[in-house]
Scaffold this motif. Structure first.
Motif, PDB file in Angstrom:
ATOM      1  N   THR A   1      -8.524 -33.991  41.525  1.00 61.48           N
ATOM      2  CA  THR A   1      -8.797 -33.448  40.194  1.00 61.48           C
ATOM      3  C   THR A   1      -7.850 -32.292  39.876  1.00 61.48           C
ATOM      4  OG1 THR A   1     -11.119 -34.075  40.279  1.00 61.48           O
ATOM      5  CG2 THR A   1     -10.538 -32.292  38.772  1.00 61.48           C
TER       6      THR A   1
ATOM      7  N   GLU B   1     -12.087 -34.202  31.831  1.00 61.11           N
ATOM      8  CA  GLU B   1     -12.503 -35.527  31.386  1.00 61.11           C
ATOM      9  C   GLU B   1     -12.675 -36.462  32.574  1.00 61.11           C
ATOM     10  OE1 GLU B   1     -10.831 -39.002  28.375  1.00 61.11           O
ATOM     11  OE2 GLU B   1      -9.572 -37.336  29.049  1.00 61.11           O
ATOM     12  N   HIS B   2     -13.838 -37.031  32.696  1.00 55.47           N
ATOM     13  CA  HIS B   2     -14.111 -37.948  33.794  1.00 55.47           C
ATOM     14  C   HIS B   2     -13.117 -39.105  33.779  1.00 55.47           C
ATOM     15  CE1 HIS B   2     -15.915 -41.716  35.224  1.00 55.47           C
ATOM     16  NE2 HIS B   2     -16.312 -40.981  36.222  1.00 55.47           N
TER      17      HIS B   2
ATOM     18  N   ALA C   1     -22.823 -41.826  37.589  1.00 54.05           N
ATOM     19  CA  ALA C   1     -21.463 -41.427  37.239  1.00 54.05           C
ATOM     20  C   ALA C   1     -21.182 -39.950  37.457  1.00 54.05           C
ATOM     21  CB  ALA C   1     -21.173 -41.803  35.794  1.00 54.05           C
ATOM     22  N   THR C   2     -22.070 -39.267  38.129  1.00 53.87           N
ATOM     23  CA  THR C   2     -21.827 -37.844  38.338  1.00 53.87           C
ATOM     24  C   THR C   2     -22.339 -37.391  39.691  1.00 53.87           C
ATOM     25  OG1 THR C   2     -22.892 -35.764  37.755  1.00 53.87           O
ATOM     26  CG2 THR C   2     -23.757 -37.713  36.699  1.00 53.87           C
TER      27      THR C   2
ATOM     28  N   THR D   1     -13.607 -43.049  39.950  1.00 50.28           N
ATOM     29  CA  THR D   1     -14.531 -42.898  41.064  1.00 50.28           C
ATOM     30  C   THR D   1     -13.802 -42.999  42.396  1.00 50.28           C
ATOM     31  OG1 THR D   1     -16.206 -43.978  39.703  1.00 50.28           O
ATOM     32  CG2 THR D   1     -16.656 -43.822  42.058  1.00 50.28           C
TER      33      THR D   1
ATOM     34  N   THR E   1     -16.834 -38.591  41.952  1.00 46.80           N
ATOM     35  CA  THR E   1     -15.906 -38.880  40.859  1.00 46.80           C
ATOM     36  C   THR E   1     -14.777 -37.866  40.832  1.00 46.80           C
ATOM     37  OG1 THR E   1     -17.244 -37.556  39.377  1.00 46.80           O
ATOM     38  CG2 THR E   1     -17.675 -39.895  39.429  1.00 46.80           C
ATOM     39  N   TYR E   2     -13.738 -38.203  40.096  1.00 45.28           N
ATOM     40  CA  TYR E   2     -12.667 -37.240  39.883  1.00 45.28           C
ATOM     41  C   TYR E   2     -12.349 -37.209  38.397  1.00 45.28           C
ATOM     42  CZ  TYR E   2      -9.544 -41.296  39.672  1.00 45.28           C
ATOM     43  OH  TYR E   2      -8.952 -42.476  39.353  1.00 45.28           O
ATOM     44  N   SER E   3     -11.700 -36.161  37.987  1.00 42.88           N
ATOM     45  CA  SER E   3     -11.448 -36.052  36.562  1.00 42.88           C
ATOM     46  C   SER E   3     -10.088 -35.406  36.312  1.00 42.88           C
ATOM     47  CB  SER E   3     -12.546 -35.237  35.897  1.00 42.88           C
ATOM     48  OG  SER E   3     -12.725 -34.026  36.591  1.00 42.88           O
TER      49      SER E   3
END
Lengths: 338, 338
Positions: free
Chosen positions: B333, B303-304, B272-273, B307, B297-299
């Motif tokens: 993001t 905050e995550h 997840a990262t 994907t 991923t993007y956030s």
DNA sequence: AATTAGCACTCGGATAGATCGAGTGCTAAC
DNA sequence: GTTAGCACTCGATCTATCCGAGTGCTAATT
């Protein structure tokens, strides 16, 4: 001016070709139990039908294939709607067993059912956003500067827009604005929202709201409706299994057409009432010359809401598809209305 | 323990194969200006690399193709990130020029950009609905018995549910119910809504609301959250243009995989990262053995959120895709956070 | 000892005939 | 009006052949 026998043969040939996808020869027709004349006779008849333009050959000594004119005649005069087996009707009903909490979901499921049962591609057009009327408007503040503007229409459709408001704005102001909007804009068609905002609301707003200009800009922007159509498509890949699309180039170009917006325009160009069939080049859209398009409409409480379409090869199981699309659109209407 | 020359040749070969899609022979490598040894030498080296498992032949006397182990080594040790031209960066930025009024739209556009610029398929997973918290709940009455329940989450996502309420209910009751819900459920994660409703709310409700049972049933039903994932996919058809997928059967099976839910699970099974690459059979999902999957991923404000994934042939332009997916996820993001 | 030229060998892909079979149209007989 | 018979057509399939791009190995060269 076709003899009964010619009608009979044309019907047989189309039915045969639809399932086999192979040019049909006189011998294979003669083999049938319900045909009592020889291949030679059949050849003569088929030659006549070809001369009249209902049939074609793929090469000099091949069997025959229906021409577009042939399909058209078949569809107009020889199409006997097929009955669905009880099993099938049961299966269709089964797909609608669960409760639908969103109208969109109901439409999506209908597309799925239709594509699965026809084995072709189903495209559903939702109601045009622009034709809906505003029922209620609401603002939810997420944090200091951001919020969501929610627009509910008379059909129960919900649109939401992210908005960024000026920092100077106060919570009471937002409430006031929303009250004014609800008061003045109820039942206004969405396409008129912006115009009304400028004409009738700006005055009231100016009186009650600080920072009038910024707020108006924000609203102006939020009430721009883009997305003109809701589209639900299912079974795009079904067409790939059809023998006429075994060529990768054809597949690519057809899939691209199905992804694009033009297909929506083509569907919208169909008459807005009743069931209609467009065969091959009768479609104006390039890329679906080898396809047929069948459409009908669905509604909600008497009000026309959207279009149901099935797209498949020209060599389509017309009777079955006609019955299915009709059944399914009725079930959808029923479900929406109740 | 590869010699420098072997590293160099492996890199050349992968780069060459990625653009040509043809097995690479010693002659074509020797022709390059930056290679100063003969085809025979190269053959010897390639034979060694093959023995070590980095290369494969398609048949006895063919040129070489990277094996999965070869790609893995290439990706881990030889991948030099490519710089995007200013033109390209400009074009990407250009796609984000307009204001986005819905978060979903922003994600959708990102998928589009990514698929267009990579020429592969982009899949974006939105935030998990269940993880969001309730910000505000609202009911809009459409007519005597129908209404829309609107749920706004802390991330600004809007869910809406069609509801049918008991006829006995009064407008004030609805208002009361909504007030109670807003009061008691703010900041509750969506997956807890139902439980909370039963535990904490039912008592309050019983005191204030007539026809308590029916109302509770209605709410119970409306607060069931299904749709566990939001998926945005773009450029499914891009893969079809790749020479390794000129076989109709492969096309069909791959497209079916891309339509299905399993691909989502595959993507969610990635760490997840950070940026990750799975090559061919490293993917557990059947049907994409010949593909590679790159994810990051993007956030939103730290905050995550979701994907970003690109799926293409094993023979993928890794340096370019890595750079693009990284750039695009950062832009996304950025846009979400500001 | 590393490199390379030379050569026999392999294999896929393209090309050209040969053959087969399902189909036709036409003519003459029924 | 129908049909049997026959010559003919054409796509599809199979086979043989050839070509070229590639290899591995050996022996000569650096």
């Amino acid at each position: 001016m076709l003899t009964d026998r010619q009608l009979f043969l044309l019907q047989l040939l189309v039915n045969d070709y639809v399932v086999s996808a192979e040019p049909v020869g006189s011998r294979s027709i003669a083999k049938r139990d319900d045909v009592h004349f020889s291949p030679a006779t059949i050849r003569n008849e088929l030659a006549d039908l070809e001369e009249m333009g209902f049939l074609e050959k793929t090469h000099l000594s091949s069997g025959r294939v229906p021409s577009e004119k042939g399909y058209r005649f078949y569809v107009d005069h020889l199409l006997s709607p097929v009955l669905l087996s009880e099993d099938e009707v049961g299966n269709i009903r089964h797909a609608y067993r669960k409760k639908f909490s969103e109208k969109e979901e109901l439409i999506r499921v209908t597309a799925q059912v239709l594509s699965e049962f026809t084995n072709y591609t189903a495209i559903m057009l939702g109601p045009e956003l622009m034709d809906m009327r505003l029922k209620h408007i609401q603002m939810v503040k997420l944090n200091q500067t951001q919020g969501v503007l929610i627009i509910v229409t008379d059909t129960g459709h919900v649109e939401n827009k992210m908005v960024t408001f000026p920092k100077s704005i106060r919570a009471e102001d937002i409430e006031k604005i929303i009250n004014i909007l609800n008061d003045k804009l109820e039942n206004v068609p969405l396409y008129q929202l912006q115009a009304r905002l400028n004409k009738e609301i700006s005055n009231v707003m100016r009186l009650h709201i600080r920072d009038y200009n910024r707020v108006m800009n924000m609203l102006q922007e939020s009430l721009t409706m883009d997305d003109p159509e809701q589209i639900f498509c299912s079974g795009k890949n079904n067409i790939l299994a059809q023998p006429e699309f075994q060529d990768v180039k054809k597949i690519i170009s057809l899939l691209n057409v199905l992804e694009g917006k033009e297909i929506v325009h083509e569907i919208m160009s169909m008459p807005a009432t009743g069931l209609h069939i467009r065969i091959g080049r009768e479609n104006k859209l390039n890329g679906i010359e080898d396809c047929s398009l069948i459409t009908t409409t669905y509604s909600m409480g008497g009000e026309h809401l959207g279009t149901v379409a099935v797209i498949g090869p020209k060599r389509m199981a017309y009777p079955r598809v006609v019955t299915l699309i009709d059944t399914v659109s009725k079930i959808l209407t029923e479900n929406l209305t109740k």
